[in-house]
Write a protein that holds these residues in place. Structure first.
Motif, mmCIF file in Angstrom:
data_model
loop_
_atom_site.group_PDB
_atom_site.id
_atom_site.type_symbol
_atom_site.label_atom_id
_atom_site.label_comp_id
_atom_site.label_asym_id
_atom_site.label_seq_id
_atom_site.Cartn_x
_atom_site.Cartn_y
_atom_site.Cartn_z
ATOM 1 N N ALA A 35 0.816 -1.218 0.000
ATOM 2 C CA ALA A 35 0.000 0.000 0.000
ATOM 3 C C ALA A 35 0.848 1.265 0.000
ATOM 4 C CB ALA A 35 -0.932 -0.011 1.199
ATOM 5 N N HIS A 36 0.573 2.116 -0.969
ATOM 6 C CA HIS A 36 1.233 3.426 -1.045
ATOM 7 C C HIS A 36 0.689 4.343 0.042
ATOM 8 C CE1 HIS A 36 3.418 2.956 -4.849
ATOM 9 N NE2 HIS A 36 2.411 2.171 -5.194
ATOM 10 N N VAL A 37 1.553 5.155 0.611
ATOM 11 C CA VAL A 37 1.131 6.161 1.580
ATOM 12 C C VAL A 37 0.290 7.185 0.828
ATOM 13 C CG1 VAL A 37 1.920 7.965 3.161
ATOM 14 C CG2 VAL A 37 3.170 5.787 3.004
ATOM 15 N N LYS A 38 -0.880 7.480 1.366
ATOM 16 C CA LYS A 38 -1.805 8.412 0.710
ATOM 17 C C LYS A 38 -1.247 9.835 0.770
ATOM 18 C CE LYS A 38 -4.888 5.150 0.197
ATOM 19 N NZ LYS A 38 -4.301 4.050 -0.485
ATOM 20 N N LYS A 39 -1.218 10.505 -0.366
ATOM 21 C CA LYS A 39 -0.681 11.866 -0.448
ATOM 22 C C LYS A 39 -1.748 12.925 -0.642
ATOM 23 C CE LYS A 39 3.545 10.694 0.111
ATOM 24 N NZ LYS A 39 4.165 10.987 1.377
ATOM 25 N N SER A 40 -3.012 12.488 -0.756
ATOM 26 C CA SER A 40 -4.105 13.446 -0.904
ATOM 27 C C SER A 40 -5.405 12.790 -0.446
ATOM 28 C CB SER A 40 -4.231 13.899 -2.363
ATOM 29 O OG SER A 40 -4.548 12.799 -3.192
ATOM 30 N N GLY A 41 -6.433 13.613 -0.322
ATOM 31 C CA GLY A 41 -7.747 13.107 0.029
ATOM 32 C C GLY A 41 -7.934 12.898 1.520
ATOM 33 N N LYS A 42 -9.015 12.217 1.862
ATOM 34 C CA LYS A 42 -9.414 11.997 3.251
ATOM 35 C C LYS A 42 -8.322 11.319 4.080
ATOM 36 C CE LYS A 42 -12.842 9.340 5.853
ATOM 37 N NZ LYS A 42 -13.993 8.433 5.774
ATOM 38 N N TRP A 43 -7.564 10.402 3.463
ATOM 39 C CA TRP A 43 -6.561 9.616 4.181
ATOM 40 C C TRP A 43 -5.138 10.143 3.974
ATOM 41 C CZ3 TRP A 43 -8.731 6.800 7.707
ATOM 42 C CH2 TRP A 43 -10.037 6.352 7.493
ATOM 43 N N GLU A 44 -5.013 11.409 3.549
ATOM 44 C CA GLU A 44 -3.688 11.999 3.314
ATOM 45 C C GLU A 44 -2.828 11.920 4.580
ATOM 46 O OE1 GLU A 44 -1.654 16.253 2.001
ATOM 47 O OE2 GLU A 44 -3.789 16.156 2.478
ATOM 48 N N GLU A 45 -1.602 11.429 4.390
ATOM 49 C CA GLU A 45 -0.641 11.305 5.493
ATOM 50 C C GLU A 45 0.481 12.315 5.280
ATOM 51 O OE1 GLU A 45 -1.026 9.578 8.097
ATOM 52 O OE2 GLU A 45 -2.067 7.716 7.624
ATOM 53 N N ASP A 52 7.705 5.412 1.194
ATOM 54 C CA ASP A 52 6.584 5.799 0.336
ATOM 55 C C ASP A 52 5.453 4.773 0.371
ATOM 56 O OD1 ASP A 52 8.057 3.886 -1.002
ATOM 57 O OD2 ASP A 52 7.748 4.772 -2.975
ATOM 58 N N ARG A 53 5.684 3.674 1.075
ATOM 59 C CA ARG A 53 4.651 2.646 1.286
ATOM 60 C C ARG A 53 4.542 2.383 2.778
ATOM 61 N NH1 ARG A 53 3.767 -0.733 -3.724
ATOM 62 N NH2 ARG A 53 5.154 0.181 -5.248
ATOM 63 N N TYR A 54 3.339 1.938 3.185
ATOM 64 C CA TYR A 54 3.151 1.555 4.579
ATOM 65 C C TYR A 54 3.873 0.250 4.852
ATOM 66 C CZ TYR A 54 -0.688 4.938 4.595
ATOM 67 O OH TYR A 54 -1.440 6.079 4.509
ATOM 68 N N LEU A 55 4.332 0.087 6.075
ATOM 69 C CA LEU A 55 4.875 -1.209 6.490
ATOM 70 C C LEU A 55 3.738 -2.229 6.453
ATOM 71 C CD1 LEU A 55 7.110 -0.161 9.512
ATOM 72 C CD2 LEU A 55 7.780 -0.519 7.141
ATOM 73 N N PRO A 56 4.032 -3.513 6.298
ATOM 74 C CA PRO A 56 2.958 -4.518 6.248
ATOM 75 C C PRO A 56 2.025 -4.406 7.456
ATOM 76 C CG PRO A 56 5.031 -5.516 5.617
ATOM 77 C CD PRO A 56 5.358 -4.126 6.118
#
Length: 175
Positions: A35-45, A52-56
């Protein structure tokens, strides 16, 4: 166990399965490592700077943690960064620990359901009417589905490869 309000849980199956699982350091659910880290929208991190990806992590529609891991998170919560996604946060907090990660395809907890199978322990993204139907099926038929159906392929998590290659969807009927 943590589940979303739009998840249906076979509590009997969870209880039965727990008898064969480790009683300590257990993190059990349907994992993703791509899963890519969200860069926009409701779940933007904005504060997730590890990669650039979440850990498992086990997807948030439902997963199980042993008591010792819950205690670990509670006692160390003051040290953790909190991200928008609770499931990705938990995967990050538990990432470096020597624990039992148990990927289970009977947790249908992705953002879109993979269909209906009587083997499912948890199934996610269900409307209130869907939840009532599943409960009625359990009462009347002793199973979740009147007819099993696949709407998406699943995957077995491959812990021997990098997380970006962990989760290739394959048709289980093709060897």
């Amino acid at each position: 166990m943590k589940v979303d309000e739009d998840s249906f849980v076979r509590v009997d199956k969870v209880s039965d399965e727990l008898l064969s699982k480790p009683q300590e350091r257990l993190y059990w659910g349907f994992f993703d490592g791509r899963a890519h880290v969200k860069k926009s929208g409701k779940w933007e991190e904005r504060d997730y700077v590890l990669c650039d990806r979440y850990l498992p992590y086990a997807l948030g529609g439902g997963y199980v943690l042993s008591k010792d891991l819950i205690t670990y998170v509670a006692e160390n919560s003051h040290l953790f960064s909190i991200f928008k996604s609770e499931d990705a946060s938990l995967g990050t907090w538990l990432g470096p620990l020597n624990i039992h990660r148990s990927h289970d395809t009977n947790f249908d907890t992705e953002f879109v359901s993979r269909g209906c199978f009587n083997s499912y322990i948890v199934t996610h993204k269900k409307s209130p009417d869907d939840l009532k139907e599943l409960q009625n099926n359990m009462i009347k038929l002793g199973q979740l589905c009147t007819q099993e159906k696949r709407t998406r392929l699943s995957y077995e998590y491959d812990w021997t490869v990098s997380p970006t290659k962990c989760c290739e969807r394959k048709d289980p009927s093709i060897p």
